[in-house]
Design an enzyme around this catalytic site. Structure first.
Site, mmCIF file in Angstrom:
data_model
loop_
_atom_site.group_PDB
_atom_site.id
_atom_site.type_symbol
_atom_site.label_atom_id
_atom_site.label_comp_id
_atom_site.label_asym_id
_atom_site.label_seq_id
_atom_site.Cartn_x
_atom_site.Cartn_y
_atom_site.Cartn_z
ATOM 1 N N LYS A 1 13.908 46.629 -16.949
ATOM 2 C CA LYS A 1 12.820 45.985 -16.226
ATOM 3 C C LYS A 1 13.191 44.512 -16.036
ATOM 4 O O LYS A 1 13.325 43.760 -17.009
ATOM 5 C CB LYS A 1 11.501 46.090 -16.984
ATOM 6 C CG LYS A 1 10.358 45.359 -16.277
ATOM 7 C CD LYS A 1 9.095 45.297 -17.127
ATOM 8 C CE LYS A 1 8.059 44.409 -16.447
ATOM 9 N NZ LYS A 1 6.853 44.200 -17.286
ATOM 10 N N GLY B 1 -1.639 39.586 -19.156
ATOM 11 C CA GLY B 1 -2.523 39.426 -20.305
ATOM 12 C C GLY B 1 -3.943 39.014 -19.982
ATOM 13 O O GLY B 1 -4.753 38.824 -20.896
ATOM 14 N N ALA C 1 0.726 44.494 -15.352
ATOM 15 C CA ALA C 1 0.132 43.200 -15.717
ATOM 16 C C ALA C 1 -1.308 43.075 -15.226
ATOM 17 O O ALA C 1 -1.615 43.335 -14.065
ATOM 18 C CB ALA C 1 0.951 42.027 -15.203
ATOM 19 N N GLY C 2 -2.175 42.678 -16.148
ATOM 20 C CA GLY C 2 -3.567 42.405 -15.812
ATOM 21 C C GLY C 2 -4.525 43.553 -16.059
ATOM 22 O O GLY C 2 -5.733 43.386 -15.926
ATOM 23 N N ASN D 1 0.259 46.709 -21.649
ATOM 24 C CA ASN D 1 0.621 46.310 -23.002
ATOM 25 C C ASN D 1 -0.577 45.704 -23.733
ATOM 26 O O ASN D 1 -1.140 46.290 -24.645
ATOM 27 C CB ASN D 1 1.788 45.341 -22.962
ATOM 28 C CG ASN D 1 2.284 44.916 -24.336
ATOM 29 O OD1 ASN D 1 3.190 44.105 -24.458
ATOM 30 N ND2 ASN D 1 1.729 45.455 -25.417
ATOM 31 N N THR D 2 -0.996 44.522 -23.274
ATOM 32 C CA THR D 2 -2.045 43.785 -23.974
ATOM 33 C C THR D 2 -3.336 44.589 -24.109
ATOM 34 O O THR D 2 -4.003 44.539 -25.157
ATOM 35 C CB THR D 2 -2.343 42.456 -23.249
ATOM 36 O OG1 THR D 2 -1.127 41.714 -23.095
ATOM 37 C CG2 THR D 2 -3.336 41.613 -24.030
#
EC number: 2.8.1.10
Length: 258
Positions: A97, A159, A185-186, A207-208
């Site tokens: 990635k 995040g 993301a987000g 992830n987050t």
């Protein structure tokens, strides 16, 4: 139907990250609960290279989950290219990635000029490159033309948990390229992942939203189900949106009233 990315095939359309967990054991438990077959790892921040220190690879050696090294922390093409050459030499992984951050202080938005340059070089060297990018359909096409095997447009800043801020651009990107589109993301909760899939995304990376949830294991399960539901909804085909009501019961049969 399987998700084909480069030279690999996956049954799960959820990809998870490995950062921000309290420990490697929780990382493993949440990943298994998510049903994901691939986990992305920031090589500069999470150890998978040094066998003499606590190593995330050791925690997953009894699983079939693939590792996706990423270049988080790199700020230009040269750094990212050097990092991935070391990764391939050190652990033999060329499925990567690419992530090059331009604004490291506030938005963490990617530097797309440096990203495109790195894509060109790494693709010529035989890497399978999944590219983190802005939600820009024109750049998505450029990345595809220069060897990317998947594009990963952000839903919102990394995040932030804001969810998809521009649904139209995700749709435009999907229409612009033939390679997989992975929303990255987000994502903040399961419904965000489901919306991404309903828009036609081929997969979601988060992830987050899992790692920082009050209960990461339960959130991982929710994300798994949300991605599955969103994909099924997309494949089923939603009804058109209309600015007026339509009776849900048939109107052409009116029984006689006694």
């Amino acid at each position: 139907m399987s998700l084909i990315i480069g030279n690999k095939s996956f049954q799960s359309r959820l990809i998870v990250g490995s950062g921000k967990y309290r420990d490697f054991e929780t990382t493993k438990e949440a990943t298994l609960a998510s049903g994901a077959e691939m986990i992305t790892v920031a090589v500069r921040r999470v150890n998978i290279m040094d066998k003499n220190s606590p190593n995330l690879l050791d925690y997953f050696k009894d699983t079939s989950i693939a590792f996706l090294p990423n270049s988080a922390g790199c700020i230009n093409a040269k750094e990212a290219i050097t990092l991935f050459r070391l990764v391939r030499e050190g652990i033999g992984i060329d499925f990567i990635k690419l992530e090059i951050i331009g604004d490291t202080q506030k938005t963490l938005y990617p530097d797309m000029i440096e990203t495109l340059e790195a894509t060109k070089v790494l693709a010529k060297e035989g890497f399978n490159i999944l590219v983190y990018m802005n939600d820009d359909p024109i750049m998505a096409k450029r990345l595809e033309e220069n060897g990317a095997v998947a594009v990963m447009p952000l839903a919102a800043p990394i995040g932030s948990g804001l969810g998809i801020q521009n649904r139209y651009n995700i749709t435009f990107i999907k229409e612009a390229v033939k390679i997989p589109v992975i929303v990255d993301a987000g994502v903040g909760c399961a419904s965000d992942a489901s919306i991404a899939m309903e828009l036609g995304a081929d997969a979601v990376l988060t992830n987050t939203a899992i790692a920082q949830a009050k209960d990461p294991i339960t959130m991982a399960k929710a994300m798994r189900l949300a991605v599955q539901a969103g994909r099924l909804s997309y494949e089923a085909g939603r009804i058109p949106k209309k600015p007026f009501a339509t009776a849900s019961s048939p109107t052409d049969y009116m029984p006689a009233l006694s």
